[in-house]
Write a protein that holds these residues in place. Structure first.
Motif, PDB file in Angstrom:
ATOM      1  N   VAL A 107      37.953  18.302  86.624  1.00 46.92           N
ATOM      2  CA  VAL A 107      38.001  17.953  88.044  1.00 46.92           C
ATOM      3  C   VAL A 107      36.716  17.262  88.486  1.00 46.92           C
ATOM      4  O   VAL A 107      36.733  16.449  89.423  1.00 46.92           O
ATOM      5  CB  VAL A 107      38.285  19.197  88.911  1.00 46.92           C
ATOM      6  N   ASN A 108      35.615  17.568  87.828  1.00 46.09           N
ATOM      7  CA  ASN A 108      34.350  16.889  88.122  1.00 46.09           C
ATOM      8  C   ASN A 108      34.302  15.513  87.478  1.00 46.09           C
ATOM      9  O   ASN A 108      33.843  14.541  88.085  1.00 46.09           O
ATOM     10  CB  ASN A 108      33.175  17.730  87.629  1.00 46.09           C
ATOM     11  N   LEU A 109      34.768  15.404  86.252  1.00 43.72           N
ATOM     12  CA  LEU A 109      34.805  14.108  85.590  1.00 43.72           C
ATOM     13  C   LEU A 109      35.695  13.137  86.356  1.00 43.72           C
ATOM     14  O   LEU A 109      35.437  11.923  86.376  1.00 43.72           O
ATOM     15  CB  LEU A 109      35.318  14.262  84.157  1.00 43.72           C
ATOM     16  N   SER A 110      36.718  13.644  87.017  1.00 45.08           N
ATOM     17  CA  SER A 110      37.580  12.795  87.816  1.00 45.08           C
ATOM     18  C   SER A 110      36.815  12.134  88.957  1.00 45.08           C
ATOM     19  O   SER A 110      37.083  10.985  89.329  1.00 45.08           O
ATOM     20  CB  SER A 110      38.761  13.602  88.366  1.00 45.08           C
ATOM     21  N   ASP A 111      35.844  12.855  89.526  1.00 42.83           N
ATOM     22  CA  ASP A 111      34.994  12.257  90.559  1.00 42.83           C
ATOM     23  C   ASP A 111      34.147  11.126  89.985  1.00 42.83           C
ATOM     24  O   ASP A 111      33.951  10.089  90.632  1.00 42.83           O
ATOM     25  CB  ASP A 111      34.086  13.316  91.187  1.00 42.83           C
ATOM     26  N   LEU A 112      33.617  11.311  88.771  1.00 43.97           N
ATOM     27  CA  LEU A 112      32.881  10.222  88.133  1.00 43.97           C
ATOM     28  C   LEU A 112      33.797   9.027  87.897  1.00 43.97           C
ATOM     29  O   LEU A 112      33.397   7.871  88.099  1.00 43.97           O
ATOM     30  CB  LEU A 112      32.278  10.683  86.807  1.00 43.97           C
ATOM     31  N   ALA A 113      35.029   9.295  87.466  1.00 40.53           N
ATOM     32  CA  ALA A 113      35.983   8.212  87.229  1.00 40.53           C
ATOM     33  C   ALA A 113      36.224   7.412  88.494  1.00 40.53           C
ATOM     34  O   ALA A 113      36.308   6.180  88.465  1.00 40.53           O
ATOM     35  CB  ALA A 113      37.297   8.784  86.700  1.00 40.53           C
TER      36      ALA A 113
END
Length: 322
Positions: free
Chosen positions: A67-73
């Motif tokens: 869910v955090n990596l999705s913010d980076l994406a």
């Protein structure tokens, strides 16, 4: 009984790659490539609210980072590393070992090593806190405030499955084991669209990840950019497992359902071929679902071109789902 330091050493200490100083010192140290800006995001996951007690701990480990990596994406950033905070009501070695497997598997696959964190005893619910660091070329980050009238609106992946799985598990919908089996993976194993986000740099005008529902999260782009939008309801990509739902439930799942972690983005109409090439290169399906308009507000059109009278709201931690 194992100590806090035994726990960290056994489950969360890994050799940091390259010139990163990771777990084992007062601070982590990592370099930022020249000409890049740092992107940072943080999320909390609480047992009983963000995942269910019977969830596979491997999937919980995966999701807490995903869910955090999705913010980076959504910003077009590449991962650099992450921090993990654990507030544990008790020491469950088997659960922690499985959680760590899921976390580290995604960390390795995404190039986002665990470089530090903290553990403590919780007097209440199990709580997980993850902070991610990424890098994006200066002035190239995808933001929410740059959508332009005439832009196409796109979405990656599919909608609806995570919401239906959540509502089945929460008892909001009648029990349906077959439907739950078809939708639960979307809820518990989200796939951050890192490659697509990086491929959209210099191409998309604005982007956001869908954590609280398409209508609500797209609304953040509209508010930040000072524009409006028209969506075509019939074009929304529907996940498997939604067949046979009544229309109100389906609309809520597609327009208001959260925990999707797909990218919603806008791009100039003349760049449609380039968007499709970026999607193909990242092996990510994308669908064009509407357009940005100058007038304020969000309008969702049915198959006859008429505006839906009610657009389901998204999730609010203090207000639930509208």
């Amino acid at each position: 009984m194992a100590s806090e330091f035994d726990l960290i050493a056994r489950h969360f200490t890994r050799t940091a790659p390259g010139d990163i100083l990771g777990v084992g010192d007062d601070c982590a140290l990592f370099p930022v490539p020249p000409g890049m800006q740092v992107a940072v995001s943080k999320d909390l996951l609480i047992a009983g609210r963000h995942f269910y007690p019977d969830a596979d701990p491997v999937s919980v480990g995966h999701k807490s980072l995903a869910v955090n990596l999705s913010d980076l994406a959504a910003m077009g950033a590449q991962p650099l590393g992450c921090l993990l905070g654990l507030a544990l009501p008790s020491m469950d070695e088997a659960w922690l070992a499985a959680y760590a497997r899921g976390f580290h598997a995604l960390a390795q696959a995404s190039g986002c090593p665990l470089i530090g964190g903290d553990t403590t005893r919780s007097l209440h619910d199990l709580t997980l806190s993850v902070t991610v660091f990424g890098a994006v070329p200066a002035h190239a980050a995808l933001r929410r405030d740059a959508a332009c009238p005439g832009d196409d609106i796109w979405i990656s992946g599919e909608l609806g499955a995570a919401d239906i799985a959540y509502r089945l598990l929460d008892g909001q919908l009648p029990a349906d084991a077959a439907r739950l089996a078809r939708t639960r993976r979307a809820l518990e194993w989200p796939q951050p669209r890192l490659a697509l986000g990086q491929g959209l740099r210099g191409l998309a005008h604005a982007a956001i990840d869908i954590s609280d529902g398409l209508a609500q999260d797209l609304g953040h782009i509209l508010a930040a950019s000072g524009v409006g939008a028209e969506l075509r309801y019939a074009d929304l990509p529907r996940a498997a497992g939604l067949e046979g739902l009544d229309e109100a439930t389906l609309q809520r799942a597609l327009l208001g359902g959260g925990d999707v972690y797909e990218l919603c983005f806008t791009a100039p109409a003349q760049r449609r071929d380039a968007v499709m090439q970026a999607a193909h290169a990242s092996q990510t399906p994308v669908t064009r679902i509407g357009r940005i308009v100058a007038a304020d507000g969000l309008c969702v059109l049915d198959a006859q071109g008429q505006a839906l009278p009610h657009i389901p709201g998204g999730f609010d931690h203090f207000g639930g789902v509208a």
